[in-house]
Scaffold this active site. Structure first.
Site, PDB file in Angstrom:
ATOM      1  N   GLU A  44       0.735  -0.754  -0.120  1.00 21.41           N
ATOM      2  CA  GLU A  44      -0.382   0.144   0.157  1.00 21.41           C
ATOM      3  C   GLU A  44       0.715   1.240   0.081  1.00 21.41           C
ATOM      4  O   GLU A  44       1.341   1.506   0.812  1.00 21.41           O
ATOM      5  CB  GLU A  44      -0.878  -0.068   1.383  1.00 21.41           C
ATOM      6  CG  GLU A  44      -1.507  -1.196   0.950  1.00 21.41           C
ATOM      7  CD  GLU A  44      -2.745  -1.052  -0.107  1.00 21.41           C
ATOM      8  OE1 GLU A  44      -2.993  -0.250  -0.119  1.00 21.41           O
ATOM      9  OE2 GLU A  44      -3.404  -1.877  -0.114  1.00 21.41           O
TER      10      GLU A  44
ATOM     11  N   CYS B 262      -1.478   9.035   2.218  1.00 25.52           N
ATOM     12  CA  CYS B 262      -1.125   8.891   0.831  1.00 25.52           C
ATOM     13  C   CYS B 262      -2.246   8.888  -0.431  1.00 25.52           C
ATOM     14  O   CYS B 262      -2.088   9.289  -1.825  1.00 25.52           O
ATOM     15  CB  CYS B 262      -1.498   7.359   0.877  1.00 25.52           C
ATOM     16  SG  CYS B 262      -2.337   6.610   1.637  1.00 25.52           S
TER      17      CYS B 262
END
Length: 466
Positions: A211, A245
């Site tokens: 991720e 993110c």
């Protein structure tokens, strides 16, 4: 204190005993994890404030509640997820056979968390790993020491110590940990470290979920309610001080849209944070001085023009919400993910030019399109690729457990949240229990071979039965 290998061996022995397999055990551990979060909410809020100066509102929304929602979802659906899947297409040759898919746990898995959301980015994959029946080693980020220590204290109190363990430490401890064999590695963080994770996993052929992040664009085009767009853009960009993110990394828009957007952003920031965001309660801080200096250096080297913000203070790692215009494509701010409260605005002349710019970059973790014209949103969606997509808002798509969260290309591999995390930590085992019936069909495959038998066998394989 046991060393890493001893902890891993203990968990592997537990897994081989079958302790984590029953539904009741998994449900019990999920309920205990739920209690951990609910009963220690204030301790979690205090740790997050100490690490990141996070406002309580953001801590509850993006760390605590998102974890609780995933737990509620897993607890409600676990039994269904665990059921064998029998809806398998069969042919005439297998019509009388029992064919199904079993979801089975992988074994002992490693979850490496990130510092920007130090609670939910390690507990959400843990929810999935528990639901799937695995034993788990947790490695929280050492950068957020208060949250790391809180997790190290609470996990053994609430969850089975034979099945789940927290191992703390820095880069060297992580490198040592990665020398051990795991059945899956789940990593959240930077692309640079992800490459090291892949190299470490390769000798053991360990599957990985990565991720990561990237430069997630916000493309504003066509007719638009500029005030609403500014509010949603500012909230998603400056939430958690831009250290997300999936935060919009830059804006793409026409010159006309930019000129209308700038005063709306200015007005929005004033209403959100006041005339001095650094003195208000709702703006966090950059996590460390190293990260703060990186951002200040990027800003200093930029050829763009600062039109909003630009202030910073080293003593408390503060950077004001900052907006730049006239930012060239080769600018210092456009070479890597910004990961801070700095928003470059780049201009384009057409929808096609904007799409072309997006497609020249690495595939982002998220792509945002703001427009009142549904044709604009669908055109961008149909002609680009990204981990996730959200029209007319930012970040919120990742909060829904029913949607998979993950990247594509350089922004990551694999996904989780809800059922998708359960699948990530499960092996889908193909199973067939054959009947002794229909031997007249099966005999066609036995030697001596003949064209006649081959023809009938091909016909039997073509006939589909549900």
């Amino acid at each position: 204190m046991a060393n890493q290998s001893e902890v891993i061996d203990r968990l592997r022995a537990t897994f081989r005993s079958g302790m984590t397999i029953p539904e009741q055990f998994r449900m019990n551990q999920l309920q205990k994890l739920l209690s951990l979060v609910e009963e220690n909410e204030q301790l979690i809020i205090d740790a997050l404030h100490k690490d990141l100066h996070k406002p309580k509102f953001e801590s509850v929304l993006s760390e605590i509640q998102i974890t609780l929602n995933d737990l509620y979802f897993a607890i409600e659906n676990l039994r269904t997820w665990m059921q064998p899947e029998y809806n398998i297409g069969k042919n005439l040759a297998t019509r009388m056979d029992e064919c199904f898919i079993r979801r089975e746990p992988l074994g002992v898995v490693l979850i490496i968390g990130a510092w920007n959301y130090p609670l939910h980015l390690i507990l959400l994959p843990l929810v999935a790993a528990i639901a799937a029946g695995n034993c788990v080693i947790l490695k929280p980020s050492e950068i957020c020491q208060a949250t790391e220590q809180l997790l190290a204290e609470l996990i053994p109190k609430y969850l089975s110590q034979d099945c789940y363990a927290v191992l703390c430490g820095g880069a060297e401890e992580t490198k040592s940990l990665l020398k051990n064999r795991f059945d899956h590695i789940f990593y959240t963080g930077s692309q640079a470290v992800a490459r090291s994770i892949l190299l470490a996993a390769a000798p053991h052929l360990t599957p990985v979920t990565l991720e990561l992040g990237g430069k997630s664009p916000c493309f504003i085009y066509g007719r638009i309610d500029i005030q609403k767009a500014a509010r949603r853009l500012c909230w998603s960009k400056f939430f958690n001080t831009g250290q997300s993110c999936v935060a919009p990394d830059y804006v793409l828009c026409t010159v006309e849209t930019r000129d209308a957007l700038l005063p709306a952003i200015q007005e929005t920031l004033l209403s959100f944070y006041g005339s001095d965001p650094g003195e208000g309660p709702d703006m966090g801080r950059i996590v460390t001085l190293r990260h703060w200096r990186r951002l200040v250096d990027m800003l200093r080297k930029s050829k763009g023009k600062v039109v909003i913000g630009g202030d910073s203070r080293e003593e408390d790692k503060y950077i004001a919400p900052t907006v730049l215009v006239d930012v060239p494509e080769a600018d210092s701010l456009m070479q890597e993910e910004i990961f801070g409260p700095i928003l470059p605005i780049l201009t384009i002349e057409s929808l096609e030019e904007g799409i072309d710019y997006i497609n020249r970059q690495e595939k982002p973790l998220a792509l945002y399109v703001f427009s009142d014209e549904s044709s604009v949103v669908s055109t961008v969606l149909n002609n680009t690729s990204s981990g996730g997509f959200c029209g007319n808002d930012g970040i919120v798509h990742m909060a829904l457990p029913g949607l998979p969260f993950g990247g594509v290309g350089a922004s990551g591999m694999g996904s989780y949240h809800g059922r998708w995390g359960f699948e990530t930590f499960s092996h889908r085992r193909s199973c067939m229990n054959r009947s002794w019936l229909l031997e007249m069909v099966n005999v066609l495959r036995y030697p001596p071979y003949s064209e006649y038998n081959l023809g009938w066998l091909r016909w039997c394989c073509r006939c589909q039965w549900l």
